[in-house]
Design a protein around this motif. Sequence first.
Motif, mmCIF file in Angstrom:
data_model
loop_
_atom_site.group_PDB
_atom_site.id
_atom_site.type_symbol
_atom_site.label_atom_id
_atom_site.label_comp_id
_atom_site.label_asym_id
_atom_site.label_seq_id
_atom_site.Cartn_x
_atom_site.Cartn_y
_atom_site.Cartn_z
ATOM 1 N N TRP A 52 -19.850 14.448 0.637
ATOM 2 C CA TRP A 52 -19.224 13.215 0.165
ATOM 3 C C TRP A 52 -17.727 13.257 0.418
ATOM 4 O O TRP A 52 -17.127 14.333 0.486
ATOM 5 N N HIS A 53 -17.087 12.087 0.522
ATOM 6 C CA HIS A 53 -15.639 12.014 0.694
ATOM 7 C C HIS A 53 -15.090 10.738 0.060
ATOM 8 O O HIS A 53 -15.807 9.767 -0.120
ATOM 9 N N ILE A 54 -13.791 10.798 -0.290
ATOM 10 C CA ILE A 54 -13.077 9.612 -0.761
ATOM 11 C C ILE A 54 -11.981 9.316 0.257
ATOM 12 O O ILE A 54 -11.644 10.160 1.085
ATOM 13 N N TYR A 55 -11.411 8.141 0.159
ATOM 14 C CA TYR A 55 -10.470 7.676 1.167
ATOM 15 C C TYR A 55 -9.015 7.802 0.720
ATOM 16 O O TYR A 55 -8.697 7.822 -0.464
ATOM 17 N N SER A 56 -8.149 7.866 1.711
ATOM 18 C CA SER A 56 -6.708 7.926 1.507
ATOM 19 C C SER A 56 -6.206 6.656 0.821
ATOM 20 O O SER A 56 -6.867 5.619 0.833
ATOM 21 N N GLN A 57 -4.997 6.737 0.290
ATOM 22 C CA GLN A 57 -4.345 5.567 -0.310
ATOM 23 C C GLN A 57 -3.794 4.624 0.758
ATOM 24 O O GLN A 57 -3.449 3.495 0.459
ATOM 25 N N THR A 58 -3.704 5.100 2.000
ATOM 26 C CA THR A 58 -2.961 4.376 3.027
ATOM 27 C C THR A 58 -3.847 3.709 4.078
ATOM 28 O O THR A 58 -3.442 3.564 5.230
ATOM 29 N N LEU A 59 -5.042 3.290 3.714
ATOM 30 C CA LEU A 59 -5.925 2.621 4.670
ATOM 31 C C LEU A 59 -5.479 1.188 4.924
ATOM 32 O O LEU A 59 -4.969 0.517 4.027
ATOM 33 N N LYS A 60 -5.723 0.715 6.139
ATOM 34 C CA LYS A 60 -5.455 -0.679 6.468
ATOM 35 C C LYS A 60 -6.574 -1.541 5.901
ATOM 36 O O LYS A 60 -7.680 -1.059 5.649
ATOM 37 N N SER A 61 -6.298 -2.825 5.717
ATOM 38 C CA SER A 61 -7.327 -3.725 5.198
ATOM 39 C C SER A 61 -8.434 -3.900 6.233
ATOM 40 O O SER A 61 -8.238 -3.691 7.425
ATOM 41 N N GLY A 62 -9.610 -4.264 5.758
ATOM 42 C CA GLY A 62 -10.756 -4.455 6.634
ATOM 43 C C GLY A 62 -11.680 -3.255 6.691
ATOM 44 O O GLY A 62 -12.701 -3.288 7.360
ATOM 45 N N GLY A 63 -11.329 -2.216 5.973
ATOM 46 C CA GLY A 63 -12.138 -0.999 5.964
ATOM 47 C C GLY A 63 -12.647 -0.682 4.575
ATOM 48 O O GLY A 63 -12.782 -1.569 3.731
ATOM 49 N N PRO A 64 -12.903 0.593 4.330
ATOM 50 C CA PRO A 64 -13.364 0.991 2.993
ATOM 51 C C PRO A 64 -12.254 0.831 1.957
ATOM 52 O O PRO A 64 -11.080 0.675 2.307
ATOM 53 N N GLN A 65 -12.632 0.897 0.701
ATOM 54 C CA GLN A 65 -11.692 0.782 -0.421
ATOM 55 C C GLN A 65 -10.796 2.023 -0.448
ATOM 56 O O GLN A 65 -11.283 3.139 -0.604
ATOM 57 N N PRO A 66 -9.470 1.849 -0.308
ATOM 58 C CA PRO A 66 -8.589 3.014 -0.421
ATOM 59 C C PRO A 66 -8.517 3.487 -1.872
ATOM 60 O O PRO A 66 -8.757 2.710 -2.802
ATOM 61 N N THR A 67 -8.186 4.741 -2.060
ATOM 62 C CA THR A 67 -7.948 5.265 -3.399
ATOM 63 C C THR A 67 -6.629 4.671 -3.890
ATOM 64 O O THR A 67 -5.668 4.592 -3.136
ATOM 65 N N SER A 68 -6.594 4.232 -5.138
ATOM 66 C CA SER A 68 -5.358 3.667 -5.684
ATOM 67 C C SER A 68 -5.181 4.099 -7.134
ATOM 68 O O SER A 68 -6.155 4.369 -7.838
ATOM 69 N N PHE A 69 -3.929 4.167 -7.532
ATOM 70 C CA PHE A 69 -3.582 4.588 -8.892
ATOM 71 C C PHE A 69 -2.760 3.503 -9.560
ATOM 72 O O PHE A 69 -1.895 2.891 -8.939
ATOM 73 N N SER A 70 -3.038 3.273 -10.833
ATOM 74 C CA SER A 70 -2.203 2.396 -11.646
ATOM 75 C C SER A 70 -1.864 3.165 -12.919
ATOM 76 O O SER A 70 -2.724 3.829 -13.497
#
Length: 149
Positions: A52-70
């Motif tokens: 399994w893997h999660i995605y970077s915070q810096t993905l361009k739109s149109g792809g998978p959901q980037p990791t984000s923090f609030s």
Amino acid sequence: MKKISLMIAFVLFAVIGASAQIEKPVTWSYAAKKISKTEAVVYIKATMESGWHIYSQTLKSGGPQPTSFSFAASKDYTLVGKTTEPKATTYFDENFKMNVSYFGNSVVFQQKIKLNKPTATVKGKVEFMVCNDSKCLPPEEVSFSISVK
């Protein structure tokens, strides 16, 4: 009476079967370290099950959901800069028809903070999407609370 017992048994087995289907391939852990009297670094670690893997915070739109923090607003601390991440693995994903960057096994994100008091509790949420070679799970949001002493 027999019909009611059979109905209860059926519902019970259906609920148990449904709960066994829930996948949680990512676990999160948290830590904080003071680097001076007025500054600290908050560590947010994701550990993924094999494959399994999660995605970077810096993905361009149109792809998978980037990791984000609030982070929740607080008088006890102020964020310094943005949440940082290590270098991600990047590849061309045929499903999304674009380059994507991801983390497998584990990754530690870091957020520097300025302390306005000697101690603080950093609260917030992380939103992420987890995938393997055959599927992606819907984006998920996890709340966190990290004590800085």
